[in-house]
Design an enzyme around this catalytic site. Structure first.
Site, PDB file in Angstrom:
ATOM      1  N   ASP A  79       0.823  -1.218   0.000  1.00 59.28           N
ATOM      2  CA  ASP A  79       0.000   0.000   0.000  1.00 59.28           C
ATOM      3  C   ASP A  79       0.860   1.273   0.000  1.00 59.28           C
ATOM      4  OD1 ASP A  79      -2.490   1.297   0.246  1.00 59.28           O
ATOM      5  OD2 ASP A  79      -2.304   1.398   2.428  1.00 59.28           O
ATOM      6  N   GLY A 182      -7.077   9.244   7.677  1.00 54.08           N
ATOM      7  CA  GLY A 182      -7.219   9.437   9.114  1.00 54.08           C
ATOM      8  C   GLY A 182      -8.573  10.033   9.472  1.00 54.08           C
ATOM      9  N   SER A 214     -11.748   5.579   6.775  1.00 53.22           N
ATOM     10  CA  SER A 214     -12.110   5.802   8.184  1.00 53.22           C
ATOM     11  C   SER A 214     -12.785   7.148   8.360  1.00 53.22           C
ATOM     12  CB  SER A 214     -10.861   5.759   9.067  1.00 53.22           C
ATOM     13  OG  SER A 214     -10.276   4.481   9.016  1.00 53.22           O
ATOM     14  N   THR A 236      -7.305   3.683  10.067  1.00 55.91           N
ATOM     15  CA  THR A 236      -7.402   4.388  11.360  1.00 55.91           C
ATOM     16  C   THR A 236      -8.512   3.832  12.256  1.00 55.91           C
ATOM     17  OG1 THR A 236      -6.660   6.359  10.194  1.00 55.91           O
ATOM     18  CG2 THR A 236      -7.479   6.682  12.418  1.00 55.91           C
TER      19      THR A 236
HETATM   20  O1  G3H Z   1      -4.173   3.212   2.504  1.00 59.66           O
HETATM   21  C1  G3H Z   1      -4.717   3.200   3.625  1.00 59.66           C
HETATM   22  C2  G3H Z   1      -5.984   3.848   3.818  1.00 59.66           C
HETATM   23  O2  G3H Z   1      -6.259   4.776   2.852  1.00 59.66           O
HETATM   24  C3  G3H Z   1      -6.428   4.081   5.193  1.00 59.66           C
HETATM   25  O3  G3H Z   1      -7.040   5.326   5.444  1.00 59.66           O
HETATM   26  O4  G3H Z   1      -6.614   5.512   7.869  1.00 59.66           O
HETATM   27  O5  G3H Z   1      -8.276   6.943   6.737  1.00 59.66           O
HETATM   28  O6  G3H Z   1      -8.733   4.531   7.057  1.00 59.66           O
HETATM   29  P1  G3H Z   1      -7.699   5.590   6.876  1.00 59.66           P
HETATM   30 ZN    ZN Z   2      -4.465   5.221   1.610  1.00 62.55          ZN
END
Ligand code: G3H
Ligand code: ZN
Length: 287
Positions: A79, A182, A214, A236
């Site tokens: 990722d 986040g 998230s 997150t």
């Molecule tokens: O690549 C990881 C995600 O885009 C996670 O995003 O922490 O906002 O859920 P998030």
């Molecule tokens: Zn991401």
């Protein structure tokens, strides 16, 4: 069942796969088990930092062991790999997918680097899925006690998306349309119409990816899926659930020194979040 086939099917049937990040081996198992329990394909992501923390070879070995133990489709995604070299390391290690994120670079450089990874990764593994990214995605996977301003200037432009997909040969495109990594103080406001226009601007066999899932209200997630998103990234929300429970458990059991006993409730909390997302994405009983 390949990752590509699952993503295309999800897009056609208007549901989304979940992509869940793991920073520890326990998290990898938690994601795979939650997916098994709900009959959903498991897509497990590791950022460059998460991959280096656990070790590429070890992560791949754990995926292989879990495939045998659980007998469900389990895919590993590298990722947000921000350099060609880092993405190559993941492809070499046996990841099923790489997300080459050169979105901070000028468009021409993003296209050139992404195309380079597509050809490198396919030569290694013809079945590999490659994701590219366009637009300026702000924030990071943590609780941010501030407002993060987003502007339509930062969003993915449909005309760039069409050109990017055509010139790079990617399988999936990560887009920016009001999403913020986040959890920030202000509620995200996804531009659903922008997602729909991008969906129509790129071929049907290109999956659209929504990062930063998230903190986005459920109704907006459902609307994004209806508009053409078939892969949603979550990190997150899982981290927060896990850490809240772990802190509680540590405070309540001051004499306990066995970590595997202390983190049981934290793992359960993480699995609960994953399952709630899978239900929201309508990813249940799809394998
Ligand atoms: O690549 C990881 C995600 O885009 C996670 O995003 O922490 O906002 O859920 P998030
Ligand atoms: Zn991401």
């Amino acid at each position: 069942m390949t990752l590509h086939e699952i993503l295309i099917r999800a897009g056609q049937e208007h549901w989304s796969t979940g992509h869940f990040n793991a920073g520890e081996f326990d998290h990898i198992r938690a994601i795979a088990e939650a997916c098994k329990e709900l009959g959903a394909p498991a897509i497990i992501g590791t950022s460059e930092g998460e991959r280096k923390h656990m070790g590429s070879r070890e992560i791949v070995a754990m995926r292989d062991a879990l495939r045998l133990d659980l007998n469900i489709p389990i895919f590993l995604n590298a990722d947000h790999h921000k350099s060609v070299e880092a993405a190559e390391e993941a492809a070499d290690a046996g990841y099923d997918s790489v997300h080459i994120d050169l979105s901070a670079k000028p468009l021409e450089e993003n296209i050139a680097g992404t195309r380079e990874i597509v050809s490198y990764a396919r030569a290694k593994n013809p079945g590999i899925s490659v994701e590219g990214e366009l637009g300026y995605l702000k924030g990071e996977s943590k609780v941010q006690n501030e407002k993060i301003a987003v502007s339509a200037e930062d969003y993915t432009k449909p005309e760039d998306a069409a050109r990017f997909v055509q010139e790079t040969g990617i399988d999936r495109l990560a887009i920016v349309a009001g999403n913020i990594h986040g959890i920030s103080l202000d509620e995200p406001d996804l531009d659903i119409e922008r997602i729909r226009v991008i969906r129509n601007a790129v071929p049907e066999n290109i999956a659209l990816v929504l990062h930063a899932g998230s903190g986005i209200p459920d109704a907006q997630i459902r609307a994004a899926i209806e508009a053409g998103i078939s892969n949603i990234h979550i990190n997150t929300d899982m981290r927060v659930a896990y850490m809240q429970e772990l802190r509680k458990s540590l405070a309540e059991h001051l004499d306990e020194v066995a970590m595997y006993k202390l983190d049981v409730s934290a793992i359960d909390a993480m699995k609960k979040v994953i399952k709630e997302k899978l239900v929201l994405f309508e990813s249940v009983n799809k394998i």
